[in-house]
Motif scaffolding. Sequence first.
Motif, short mmCIF file in Angstrom:
data_model
loop_
_atom_site.label_atom_id
_atom_site.label_comp_id
_atom_site.label_asym_id
_atom_site.label_seq_id
_atom_site.Cartn_x
_atom_site.Cartn_y
_atom_site.Cartn_z
N UNK A 87 0.85 -1.19 0.00
CA UNK A 87 0.00 0.00 0.00
C UNK A 87 0.88 1.24 0.00
N UNK A 88 0.61 2.17 -0.93
CA UNK A 88 1.36 3.41 -1.01
C UNK A 88 0.69 4.46 -0.11
N UNK A 89 1.49 5.16 0.67
CA UNK A 89 0.96 6.13 1.62
C UNK A 89 1.25 7.55 1.14
N UNK A 90 0.28 8.43 1.39
CA UNK A 90 0.35 9.83 0.95
C UNK A 90 0.00 10.72 2.14
N UNK A 91 0.78 11.77 2.36
CA UNK A 91 0.41 12.78 3.34
C UNK A 91 0.36 14.14 2.65
N UNK A 92 -0.58 14.96 3.08
CA UNK A 92 -0.69 16.31 2.58
C UNK A 92 -1.22 17.19 3.69
N UNK A 93 -1.42 18.46 3.39
CA UNK A 93 -1.93 19.38 4.39
C UNK A 93 -0.84 20.30 4.93
N UNK A 94 -1.17 21.13 5.91
CA UNK A 94 -0.23 22.13 6.41
C UNK A 94 1.08 21.55 6.93
N UNK A 95 1.01 20.50 7.75
CA UNK A 95 2.24 19.96 8.33
C UNK A 95 3.16 19.40 7.26
N UNK A 96 2.59 18.69 6.30
CA UNK A 96 3.40 18.15 5.21
C UNK A 96 4.03 19.25 4.37
N UNK A 97 3.34 20.38 4.24
CA UNK A 97 3.87 21.50 3.47
C UNK A 97 5.02 22.19 4.19
N UNK A 98 4.92 22.32 5.49
CA UNK A 98 5.94 23.03 6.26
C UNK A 98 7.11 22.15 6.67
N UNK A 99 6.88 20.85 6.79
CA UNK A 99 7.93 19.93 7.22
C UNK A 99 8.03 18.74 6.26
N UNK A 107 6.15 8.57 4.86
CA UNK A 107 5.15 8.33 3.81
C UNK A 107 5.85 8.19 2.46
N UNK A 108 5.19 7.49 1.56
CA UNK A 108 5.76 7.31 0.21
C UNK A 108 5.72 8.61 -0.58
N UNK A 109 4.65 9.39 -0.41
CA UNK A 109 4.48 10.64 -1.13
C UNK A 109 4.13 11.75 -0.14
N UNK A 110 4.78 12.89 -0.29
CA UNK A 110 4.49 14.07 0.52
C UNK A 110 4.03 15.17 -0.42
N UNK A 111 2.77 15.57 -0.30
CA UNK A 111 2.18 16.57 -1.18
C UNK A 111 2.24 17.92 -0.50
N UNK A 112 2.92 18.86 -1.13
CA UNK A 112 3.02 20.21 -0.60
C UNK A 112 1.96 21.11 -1.23
N UNK A 113 1.32 21.95 -0.40
CA UNK A 113 0.38 22.96 -0.87
C UNK A 113 -0.83 22.31 -1.54
N UNK A 114 -1.36 22.93 -2.61
CA UNK A 114 -2.52 22.38 -3.29
C UNK A 114 -2.20 21.00 -3.86
N UNK A 115 -3.17 20.09 -3.78
CA UNK A 115 -2.84 18.71 -4.09
C UNK A 115 -3.43 18.11 -5.34
N UNK A 116 -4.15 18.88 -6.16
CA UNK A 116 -4.83 18.26 -7.29
C UNK A 116 -3.86 17.68 -8.31
N UNK A 132 6.57 15.96 -3.28
CA UNK A 132 5.97 16.45 -4.52
C UNK A 132 5.71 17.94 -4.35
N UNK A 133 6.55 18.81 -4.93
CA UNK A 133 6.35 20.25 -4.79
C UNK A 133 5.07 20.69 -5.48
N UNK A 134 4.56 21.87 -5.14
CA UNK A 134 3.33 22.36 -5.78
C UNK A 134 3.54 22.65 -7.25
N UNK A 135 2.47 22.42 -8.02
CA UNK A 135 2.46 22.77 -9.44
C UNK A 135 1.46 23.87 -9.68
N UNK A 136 1.16 24.16 -10.94
CA UNK A 136 0.18 25.21 -11.25
C UNK A 136 -1.18 24.91 -10.63
#
Length: 220
Positions: A87-99, A107-116, A132-136
């Motif tokens: 199972x691949x794990x993903x975290x996002x949200x404020x804490x993932x963006x700041x740290x 986690x396998x993937x860390x989503x920064x900022x907007x996540x779409x 995964x840094x933010x994109x457009x």
Amino acid sequence: MSQMNPRILLCASYSVIEPLGLLYLAGLARNERYDRSFFLVKNHDFESFFDEVDNFRPDFVGFNVYTGNHNQVYAAFRRLKKSYPHIKTIVGGPHATYFPVNAAQHADFVVMSEGFSALRGILRGTVASGIVPPGPSESFPHPDRGTFYRQYPEHAKSKIKSVITMTGCPYTCTYCYNSSTPSDIKDNLTPDIATQLATFLSKNGRLFPNNIRSFDAVTR
């Protein structure tokens, strides 16, 4: 015999207010032909979360992480990996963006900022694991309220119904996370991620961009 759709389990801490961010992310997953399930953790008790994993058997588990529930989420992910290493794990949200560097240890993937755009790439397999840094900014998908309300009828019955009309903020209050720039978290970044952020956001660009939806997009 038809092939089963891949599956994603979207999670957050429980609140009497519906988790709008997860509903929109689930809408994106629906558009990518993923089966969706939700789980809201009450009082940091993850035992029922593991029951949901056993029953739903997801390919991905995503969690909205804020500073205050991150340690419990990371502990749950360690246990999850022992039982279900595929199972691949993903975290996002404020804490993932700041740290993000710290989050990438859990986690396998860390989503920064907007996540779409990030989530779409993860589900399609076009994004490498790690930070995964933010994109457009993108337009919002239609939220998957139907799936959520079937699982959480108390939220369906609630008189409080909300929509997201914008993200970020047009103001620059120094005390607010919406005003944060890459320089504010430079000590929590690797050099390559710092370079990507500087390239995309510019030095004074915000980590949480001001993305205002049109009237038609909100009311469609």
